[in-house]
Design a protein around this motif. Structure first.
Motif, PDB file in Angstrom:
ATOM      1  N   VAL A 116       0.815  -1.038   0.168  1.00  0.00           N
ATOM      2  CA  VAL A 116       0.008  -0.147  -0.054  1.00  0.00           C
ATOM      3  C   VAL A 116       0.823   1.107  -0.111  1.00  0.00           C
ATOM      4  O   VAL A 116       1.779   1.327   0.563  1.00  0.00           O
ATOM      5  N   ASN A 117       0.726   2.128  -0.855  1.00  0.00           N
ATOM      6  CA  ASN A 117       1.360   3.364  -1.345  1.00  0.00           C
ATOM      7  C   ASN A 117       2.615   3.238  -1.950  1.00  0.00           C
ATOM      8  O   ASN A 117       3.398   4.061  -2.198  1.00  0.00           O
ATOM      9  N   GLN A 118       2.790   2.206  -2.633  1.00  0.00           N
ATOM     10  CA  GLN A 118       3.852   1.791  -3.457  1.00  0.00           C
ATOM     11  C   GLN A 118       3.469   2.527  -4.788  1.00  0.00           C
ATOM     12  O   GLN A 118       2.487   2.311  -5.274  1.00  0.00           O
ATOM     13  N   GLN A 119       4.661   3.156  -5.335  1.00  0.00           N
ATOM     14  CA  GLN A 119       4.424   3.515  -6.738  1.00  0.00           C
ATOM     15  C   GLN A 119       4.649   2.536  -7.825  1.00  0.00           C
ATOM     16  O   GLN A 119       5.689   1.779  -7.242  1.00  0.00           O
ATOM     17  N   VAL A 120       3.997   2.293  -8.786  1.00  0.00           N
ATOM     18  CA  VAL A 120       4.171   1.337  -9.685  1.00  0.00           C
ATOM     19  C   VAL A 120       4.422   1.486 -10.906  1.00  0.00           C
ATOM     20  O   VAL A 120       3.770   2.376 -11.431  1.00  0.00           O
ATOM     21  N   LYS A 121       5.241   1.066 -11.625  1.00  0.00           N
ATOM     22  CA  LYS A 121       5.388   0.867 -13.008  1.00  0.00           C
ATOM     23  C   LYS A 121       6.060  -0.310 -13.657  1.00  0.00           C
ATOM     24  O   LYS A 121       7.058  -0.680 -13.345  1.00  0.00           O
ATOM     25  N   ILE A 122       4.927  -1.060 -14.210  1.00  0.00           N
ATOM     26  CA  ILE A 122       5.209  -2.511 -14.648  1.00  0.00           C
ATOM     27  C   ILE A 122       4.920  -2.583 -16.103  1.00  0.00           C
ATOM     28  O   ILE A 122       4.160  -2.620 -16.701  1.00  0.00           O
ATOM     29  N   ALA A 123       6.325  -2.645 -16.842  1.00  0.00           N
ATOM     30  CA  ALA A 123       6.142  -2.225 -18.323  1.00  0.00           C
ATOM     31  C   ALA A 123       6.076  -3.791 -18.857  1.00  0.00           C
ATOM     32  O   ALA A 123       6.840  -4.616 -18.479  1.00  0.00           O
ATOM     33  N   PRO A 124       5.572  -3.991 -20.101  1.00  0.00           N
ATOM     34  CA  PRO A 124       5.566  -5.093 -20.948  1.00  0.00           C
ATOM     35  C   PRO A 124       7.012  -5.430 -21.388  1.00  0.00           C
ATOM     36  O   PRO A 124       8.014  -4.532 -21.304  1.00  0.00           O
ATOM     37  N   THR A 125       7.454  -6.740 -21.474  1.00  0.00           N
ATOM     38  CA  THR A 125       8.805  -6.997 -21.676  1.00  0.00           C
ATOM     39  C   THR A 125       9.216  -6.489 -23.347  1.00  0.00           C
ATOM     40  O   THR A 125      10.576  -6.522 -23.369  1.00  0.00           O
ATOM     41  N   GLU A 126       8.076  -6.263 -24.274  1.00  0.00           N
ATOM     42  CA  GLU A 126       8.675  -5.681 -25.605  1.00  0.00           C
ATOM     43  C   GLU A 126       7.878  -4.492 -25.569  1.00  0.00           C
ATOM     44  O   GLU A 126       6.668  -4.289 -25.278  1.00  0.00           O
ATOM     45  N   TYR A 127       8.061  -3.706 -26.661  1.00  0.00           N
ATOM     46  CA  TYR A 127       7.756  -2.355 -26.946  1.00  0.00           C
ATOM     47  C   TYR A 127       6.636  -2.757 -28.132  1.00  0.00           C
ATOM     48  O   TYR A 127       6.644  -3.818 -28.655  1.00  0.00           O
ATOM     49  N   LEU A 173      -3.613   1.309 -16.773  1.00  0.00           N
ATOM     50  CA  LEU A 173      -2.857   0.910 -17.919  1.00  0.00           C
ATOM     51  C   LEU A 173      -2.791   1.994 -18.617  1.00  0.00           C
ATOM     52  O   LEU A 173      -3.502   2.851 -19.000  1.00  0.00           O
ATOM     53  N   GLU A 174      -1.356   2.362 -18.883  1.00  0.00           N
ATOM     54  CA  GLU A 174      -0.962   3.576 -19.320  1.00  0.00           C
ATOM     55  C   GLU A 174      -1.223   3.286 -20.945  1.00  0.00           C
ATOM     56  O   GLU A 174      -0.819   2.564 -21.744  1.00  0.00           O
ATOM     57  N   LEU A 175      -1.940   4.514 -21.269  1.00  0.00           N
ATOM     58  CA  LEU A 175      -2.089   4.500 -22.952  1.00  0.00           C
ATOM     59  C   LEU A 175      -0.779   4.697 -23.720  1.00  0.00           C
ATOM     60  O   LEU A 175      -0.236   5.805 -23.275  1.00  0.00           O
ATOM     61  N   GLY A 176      -0.505   3.954 -24.602  1.00  0.00           N
ATOM     62  CA  GLY A 176       0.675   4.141 -25.459  1.00  0.00           C
ATOM     63  C   GLY A 176       1.803   3.321 -25.064  1.00  0.00           C
ATOM     64  O   GLY A 176       2.494   3.033 -25.964  1.00  0.00           O
ATOM     65  N   THR A 177       1.864   2.530 -24.014  1.00  0.00           N
ATOM     66  CA  THR A 177       2.915   1.383 -23.518  1.00  0.00           C
ATOM     67  C   THR A 177       2.070   0.431 -22.857  1.00  0.00           C
ATOM     68  O   THR A 177       2.763  -0.566 -22.932  1.00  0.00           O
ATOM     69  N   CYS A 178       0.732   0.328 -22.621  1.00  0.00           N
ATOM     70  CA  CYS A 178       0.329  -0.438 -21.729  1.00  0.00           C
ATOM     71  C   CYS A 178       0.867  -1.197 -20.174  1.00  0.00           C
ATOM     72  O   CYS A 178       0.725  -2.235 -19.943  1.00  0.00           O
ATOM     73  N   GLU A 204      -4.951 -11.866  -3.085  1.00  0.00           N
ATOM     74  CA  GLU A 204      -4.205 -12.231  -4.488  1.00  0.00           C
ATOM     75  C   GLU A 204      -5.208 -12.519  -5.479  1.00  0.00           C
ATOM     76  O   GLU A 204      -6.414 -13.250  -5.346  1.00  0.00           O
ATOM     77  N   THR A 205      -5.104 -11.760  -6.716  1.00  0.00           N
ATOM     78  CA  THR A 205      -6.374 -11.693  -7.685  1.00  0.00           C
ATOM     79  C   THR A 205      -5.545 -11.806  -9.036  1.00  0.00           C
ATOM     80  O   THR A 205      -4.595 -11.055  -9.141  1.00  0.00           O
ATOM     81  N   SER A 206      -6.503 -12.614  -9.891  1.00  0.00           N
ATOM     82  CA  SER A 206      -5.765 -12.499 -11.138  1.00  0.00           C
ATOM     83  C   SER A 206      -6.509 -11.687 -12.340  1.00  0.00           C
ATOM     84  O   SER A 206      -7.687 -11.475 -12.206  1.00  0.00           O
ATOM     85  N   PHE A 207      -5.717 -11.045 -13.239  1.00  0.00           N
ATOM     86  CA  PHE A 207      -6.176 -10.179 -14.118  1.00  0.00           C
ATOM     87  C   PHE A 207      -5.880 -10.638 -15.508  1.00  0.00           C
ATOM     88  O   PHE A 207      -4.380 -11.066 -15.645  1.00  0.00           O
ATOM     89  N   THR A 208      -6.914 -10.495 -16.471  1.00  0.00           N
ATOM     90  CA  THR A 208      -6.491 -10.842 -17.629  1.00  0.00           C
ATOM     91  C   THR A 208      -6.270  -9.540 -18.549  1.00  0.00           C
ATOM     92  O   THR A 208      -7.319  -8.632 -18.532  1.00  0.00           O
ATOM     93  N   ILE A 209      -5.222  -9.452 -18.957  1.00  0.00           N
ATOM     94  CA  ILE A 209      -4.952  -7.893 -19.555  1.00  0.00           C
ATOM     95  C   ILE A 209      -4.861  -8.257 -21.133  1.00  0.00           C
ATOM     96  O   ILE A 209      -3.918  -9.037 -21.670  1.00  0.00           O
ATOM     97  N   THR A 210      -5.787  -7.574 -21.977  1.00  0.00           N
ATOM     98  CA  THR A 210      -5.809  -7.707 -23.298  1.00  0.00           C
ATOM     99  C   THR A 210      -5.308  -6.518 -24.160  1.00  0.00           C
ATOM    100  O   THR A 210      -5.406  -5.203 -23.947  1.00  0.00           O
ATOM    101  N   ASN A 211      -4.123  -6.940 -25.325  1.00  0.00           N
ATOM    102  CA  ASN A 211      -3.652  -5.795 -26.093  1.00  0.00           C
ATOM    103  C   ASN A 211      -4.690  -5.636 -27.242  1.00  0.00           C
ATOM    104  O   ASN A 211      -4.893  -6.583 -28.050  1.00  0.00           O
ATOM    105  N   THR A 212      -5.364  -4.555 -27.481  1.00  0.00           N
ATOM    106  CA  THR A 212      -6.419  -4.663 -28.719  1.00  0.00           C
ATOM    107  C   THR A 212      -5.840  -4.344 -29.815  1.00  0.00           C
ATOM    108  O   THR A 212      -6.625  -5.006 -30.835  1.00  0.00           O
ATOM    109  N   GLU A 213      -4.644  -4.241 -30.073  1.00  0.00           N
ATOM    110  CA  GLU A 213      -4.036  -4.247 -31.514  1.00  0.00           C
ATOM    111  C   GLU A 213      -3.926  -5.625 -31.944  1.00  0.00           C
ATOM    112  O   GLU A 213      -4.250  -6.125 -33.153  1.00  0.00           O
ATOM    113  N   SER A 214      -3.232  -6.457 -31.102  1.00  0.00           N
ATOM    114  CA  SER A 214      -3.043  -7.856 -31.482  1.00  0.00           C
ATOM    115  C   SER A 214      -3.943  -8.802 -30.933  1.00  0.00           C
ATOM    116  O   SER A 214      -4.042  -9.928 -31.551  1.00  0.00           O
ATOM    117  N   GLU A 215      -4.864  -8.195 -30.240  1.00  0.00           N
ATOM    118  CA  GLU A 215      -5.892  -9.084 -29.418  1.00  0.00           C
ATOM    119  C   GLU A 215      -5.197 -10.306 -28.747  1.00  0.00           C
ATOM    120  O   GLU A 215      -6.100 -11.476 -28.515  1.00  0.00           O
TER     121      GLU A 215
END
Length: 374
Positions: free
Chosen positions: A32-43, A60-65, A77-88
């Motif tokens: 709690v109160n942690q600043q977070v930035k977790i980027a995908p492994t590829e651009y 989710l940051e627009l432009g980088t996901c 502990e919760t699972s989230f499914t994250i979808t990339n709209t360009e590649s689906e």
């Protein structure tokens, strides 16, 4: 006008495989109160959505996901499914947000060249056990800022910086911040490895009075010797940051106590006080510091100081007074056992909304960096 002549042209198709949409890990535990930035492994990913929606404070940051923001509340502990709209394409990550039951610190490293040859550790002063460590040969990238958090419950700890180089590269630093809230933090250390200039070990202590702790308070009246150790507090109220009432006269008094196990291990105190106008501080009945207040604190006192913004302001004080021609005998501000701190806030007008909070951190006898920010 310049021109170019081509005898033959062939259009080719790049056979580089499509980037894989995933994050560096499939599971993260955050504070709690942690600043977070977790980027995908590829651009190459610009638009994404999560199901279910990410927890309060994260998005989710627009432009980088990238997953960005500040974790603001505990989450099992919760699972989230994250979808990339360009590649689906989709990826599943698990997030957990926990409270740090003691003191949360943010670590920031500004790496230059030869990052893998610069390293550091945080260790328990009492037994040298490693609390956190970035070892030689780590995978941090040169020129990229690294950030992580550590929850420390040891009262005293030290930071050791090291390198296989003669010294850390220019502008390569370790910063350590004490996390006050989601929006506030206090820098307690800025260090680098350079044995010709500074030591490679920095000693620190956790706050003896942490942020948002309970304080005794009294508004709109100034009892006789209210700041002394023996003063009665039977008719004082108890509150914490965000719950103190306003004062009609602009006078606010606060008291708290903290303990010192061994006075020989302490040489001073660092105060962080959240205020905007005048302030007077007493330790064990002795005045140790004031700013923007003339004379004795009274109901009709008026501040001569006003800052542009409200924030925590830091001052470092010695454990005893410095002898002068007027006061040749030094006064011990601190003592072994229970110590009482009393703080008066004074406004420049009659009414004062209470936005008070304060922290107390003891200085060890070993050298450490001190910050004046009043």
């Amino acid at each position: 006008r310049a021109s170019i002549q081509l005898n033959e042209i062939q259009f080719m198709v790049c056979n580089r495989p499509s980037p894989i949409f995933e994050y560096p890990s499939i599971s993260y535990t955050l504070y709690v109160n942690q600043q977070v930035k977790i980027a995908p492994t590829e651009y190459g990913f610009t638009s994404c959505f999560a199901d279910p929606p990410l927890p309060n404070g994260l998005s989710l940051e627009l432009g980088t996901c990238s997953i960005i923001g500040v974790a603001r509340a505990p989450l099992s502990e919760t699972s989230f499914t994250i979808t990339n709209t360009e590649s689906e394409s989709t990826t599943v990550i698990t997030l957990e947000v926990v409270e740090c039951a003691s003191s949360l610190y943010k670590m920031v490293r500004t790496y230059q060249t030869w990052a893998i040859r610069e390293f550091f550790s945080i260790q328990d002063t009492q037994n040298d056990n490693v609390i956190f460590e970035v070892e030689q040969g780590h995978n941090a990238k040169p020129g990229v800022e690294w950030m992580d958090y550590v929850c420390i419950d040891q009262d005293a700890f030290y930071v050791r910086v090291n390198s296989t180089l003669e010294k850390w590269k220019r502008n390569s630093y370790l910063y350590l911040y004490y996390t006050i809230s989601a929006d506030d933090e206090e820098m307690v250390l800025k260090a680098r490895y350079d044995p010709l200039v500074v030591d490679d070990v920095y000693y620190l202590r956790r706050p003896s009075i942490a942020a948002s702790s309970n304080w005794l308070y009294k508004m709109d009246t100034v009892p006789s010797n209210w700041y002394s150790e023996s003063a009665s507090t039977a008719d004082w109220s108890v509150g914490a940051k965000g719950s103190f009432p306003s004062s009609a006269s602009g006078i606010q008094l606060y008291r708290q106590s903290f303990s010192i196990d061994s006075i020989s291990d302490v040489k001073g105190v660092i105060l962080s006080i959240r205020y905007k106008y005048g302030c007077v501080v007493y330790l064990n009945g002795a005045e140790v510091w004031r700013n923007g207040v003339d004379g004795d604190v009274a109901v009709d006192s008026v501040s001569t100081n006003e800052y542009d913004e409200l924030r925590y302001r830091i001052v470092s004080l010695p454990g005893r007074s410095v002898p002068t021609s007027e006061s040749p005998t030094p006064v011990d501000y601190l003592k072994q056992g229970t110590n009482v701190i009393a703080i008066a806030l004074v406004s420049p007008s009659t009414a004062l909304e209470s936005t008070f909070d304060a922290m107390v951190r003891l200085m060890p006898t070993e050298s450490e960096s001190h910050i004046w920010d009043y």
